[in-house]
Design a protein around this motif. Structure first.
Motif, short mmCIF file in Angstrom:
data_model
loop_
_atom_site.label_atom_id
_atom_site.label_comp_id
_atom_site.label_asym_id
_atom_site.label_seq_id
_atom_site.Cartn_x
_atom_site.Cartn_y
_atom_site.Cartn_z
N TYR A 11 -13.78 4.86 9.72
CA TYR A 11 -12.76 3.84 9.46
C TYR A 11 -12.77 3.45 7.98
N ILE A 12 -11.58 3.08 7.49
CA ILE A 12 -11.44 2.58 6.13
C ILE A 12 -10.85 1.18 6.20
N ILE A 13 -11.61 0.19 5.75
CA ILE A 13 -11.10 -1.17 5.62
C ILE A 13 -10.62 -1.33 4.18
N HIS A 14 -9.39 -1.75 4.00
CA HIS A 14 -8.84 -1.86 2.64
C HIS A 14 -8.17 -3.21 2.42
N SER A 15 -8.26 -3.69 1.19
CA SER A 15 -7.62 -4.95 0.81
C SER A 15 -7.12 -4.82 -0.62
N ARG A 16 -5.88 -5.21 -0.83
CA ARG A 16 -5.27 -5.09 -2.15
C ARG A 16 -5.60 -6.31 -3.00
N LEU A 17 -5.93 -6.07 -4.28
CA LEU A 17 -6.16 -7.13 -5.25
C LEU A 17 -4.88 -7.30 -6.07
#
Length: 218
Positions: free
Chosen positions: A151-157
């Protein structure tokens, strides 16, 4: 802080904080700075030389400065540097063996910061082909199958115009879940990535405010 101004200005001979435009034009990030068109933008991680010390790997926030008497003309470029090590320390200090799985990635998909310095500057897709394909600013996606699943957890800055990625192999999930339970594991991951995003966001926000303050003082 570095300020690049017209070559005919005598203060550009300082070469500590002030430099001639010609030196900026010879850097690999000149086009990125110019493309900002007066907006604060973040550059890919690069090696920067300073007087009296060894070169340092830095992330830089840049902004072109307009002529107040002719708003269409740019008269200088302001660049603020933050050592990549400072950002990486946030990753490694979170500990729990997750630091090798966290990546700070630029808008164009290059790795900006990671515990393994040999990965900096490489496309994140070389690490995981799905790591550059997100439908939204935040979320979790699955990749691979069988023993390669994960799994890839991603969050945009939004401030830095980049992404924080946490890549978790299925094998890691299985061992953690077996030992302490799936709810405990995913709760830990959510808290972990939330704290990381918050701290890096604060760093980016601080430097963006600094560049706006320095610009207003010029």
């Amino acid at each position: 802080m570095r300020i690049y101004a017209r070559n005919d200005k005598i203060y550009t001979r300082d070469r500590i904080n002030f430099f001639p435009f010609s030196e900026l034009e010879n850097t690999p990030y000149h086009d990125q700075v110019s493309a900002g068109d007066g907006k604060a933008i973040w550059l890919d991680t690069h090696m920067q030389k300073y007087a009296g010390i060894q070169p340092v790997n830095v992330l830089s926030c840049s902004r072109m400065i307009r002529n107040p008497n002719n708003f269409e003309e740019f008269i200088a470029a302001l660049i603020l540097d933050i050592p990549e090590k400072n950002v990486c320390d946030i990753i490694t200090n979170l500990g729990n063996g997750m630091d090798q799985n966290i990546y700070l990635v630029s808008e164009n998909g290059n790795i900006l910061s990671h515990a393994d310095k040999s990965l900096i500057g490489r496309p994140i897709t070389e690490i995981n082909i799905k790591a550059g394909r997100f439908d939204g600013p935040n979320g979790m996606i699955a990749y691979g199958s069988g023993s390669e699943r994960g799994y890839i957890i991603h969050s945009r800055l939004e401030v830095g115009s980049g992404n924080i990625l946490l890549i978790i192999p299925a094998s890691s999930i299985a061992s953690e879940a077996k030992e302490k339970g799936q709810i405990w594991f995913f709760t830990r991951v959510i808290i972990f990535i939330s704290l990381f995003v918050l701290m890096v966001l604060l760093i980016m926000l601080t430097f963006t405010r600094q560049i706006d303050k320095k610009t207003s003082e010029l």
